[in-house]
Design an enzyme around this catalytic site. Structure first.
Site, PDB file in Angstrom:
ATOM      1  CE  LYS A 127      -2.478  -0.421   3.799  1.00 27.44           C
ATOM      2  NZ  LYS A 127      -2.123  -1.716   4.338  1.00 27.44           N
ATOM      3  NE  ARG A 184       1.631  -4.408  11.571  1.00 26.48           N
ATOM      4  CZ  ARG A 184       2.552  -3.992  10.710  1.00 26.48           C
ATOM      5  NH1 ARG A 184       3.783  -4.462  10.781  1.00 26.48           N
ATOM      6  NH2 ARG A 184       2.257  -3.121   9.788  1.00 26.48           N
ATOM      7  NE  ARG A 190       7.114  -3.058   6.077  1.00 26.60           N
ATOM      8  CZ  ARG A 190       5.801  -2.846   6.091  1.00 26.60           C
ATOM      9  NH1 ARG A 190       5.150  -2.628   4.972  1.00 26.60           N
ATOM     10  NH2 ARG A 190       5.135  -2.872   7.216  1.00 26.60           N
ATOM     11  NE  ARG A 221      -4.397  -0.846  10.286  1.00 27.56           N
ATOM     12  CZ  ARG A 221      -3.294  -0.291   9.753  1.00 27.56           C
ATOM     13  NH1 ARG A 221      -3.328   0.927   9.278  1.00 27.56           N
ATOM     14  NH2 ARG A 221      -2.183  -0.984   9.715  1.00 27.56           N
ATOM     15  NE  ARG A 245       6.577  -0.277  10.601  1.00 30.68           N
ATOM     16  CZ  ARG A 245       5.476  -0.166   9.853  1.00 30.68           C
ATOM     17  NH1 ARG A 245       5.530   0.456   8.687  1.00 30.68           N
ATOM     18  NH2 ARG A 245       4.334  -0.662  10.263  1.00 30.68           N
TER      19      ARG A 245
END
Ligand code: AMP
Length: 212
Positions: free
Chosen positions: A13, A171, A127, A88, A160
């Site tokens: 996204k 998540r 990532r 969300r 992160r």
């Protein structure tokens, strides 16, 4: 142009949002980025949000909705916007409907980028991001030119805290339970894009929708 980009964490996204916002000259509103900036600056919102974010849970709706209300008041939103990571929950989507109605504006496109869970876990674990400018890299699809170094600022990249595998699994569960119901909520307007394709192909599919 007013767009919502939906999809699980790690579906691409953020990357697609940047490309779309550049081509249509609209602001990229990422609630995750706004929250991270608040955490970094130690604001009241940041202090309230940090614990939820670190464990992969959603920050309470009221904090997020107030944040979006404030963001919509900024002048750049007159051109339109792309919402990334918001709404969300159904409660956030209803609050957004309310807000848009009061502002007498409409959503033009709702796009859902679909990627299966196992691929997401694999992608997110690769990532890396820059803690200075927030630029996001992927050690497979979008490698930095120099190993573990941000192309723009030259600072070291890091993972992160909420991209660690156990947090990602949480998540994803939160996404399936609380966010995926939005696909049904927006069923009359939503357009699905296959997020398993490479970045350029996904961009092409999205641009085709936005130009249709
Ligand atoms: P993101 O960068 O969009 O993946 O967001 C990172 C984290 O920020 C999420 O795991 C949540 O803890 C929090 N967050 C971001 N956007 C929202 C939202 N719309 N509602 C609740 N929590 C959010």
């Amino acid at each position: 142009m007013r767009i919502i980009l939906l999809g699980p964490p790690g579906c691409g996204k953020g990357t697609q949002a940047e490309i779309i916002c550049k081509s249509f000259d609209i602001p990229h509103i990422s609630t995750g980025d706004i929250l991270r900036s608040n955490v970094k600056r130690g604001t009241e919102i940041g202090l309230a949000a940090k614990e939820y974010m670190d464990s992969g849970r959603l920050v309470p709706d009221k904090i997020i909705i107030d944040m979006i209300k404030d963001r919509f008041l900024e002048a750049d939103c007159k051109k339109g916007f792309l919402l990334d990571g918001f709404p969300r929950t159904i409660a956030q989507a209803e609050a957004l409907d309310d807000l848009l109605q009061k502002m007498n504006i409409f959503l033009d496109y709702i796009i859902n980028i679909d990627v299966p869970d196992e691929e997401i876990i694999d992608r997110i674990s690769k990532r890396m991001s820059c803690s200075n400018c927030g630029e996001v890299y992927n050690l497979i699809f979008k490698k930095p030119k120099k190993e573990m170094t941000c192309d723009s600022c030259g600072l070291k990249l890091h993972q992160r805290d909420d991209d660690k595998e156990e947090v990602i699994r949480n998540r994803l569960e939160v996404y399936r339970k609380q966010t995926a119901p939005l696909i049904e909520y927006y069923k009359l307007k939503i357009k699905n894009v296959d997020g398993k394709k490479n970045i350029n192909e996904v961009t092409k599919d999205i641009l085709n929708i936005l130009k249709s």
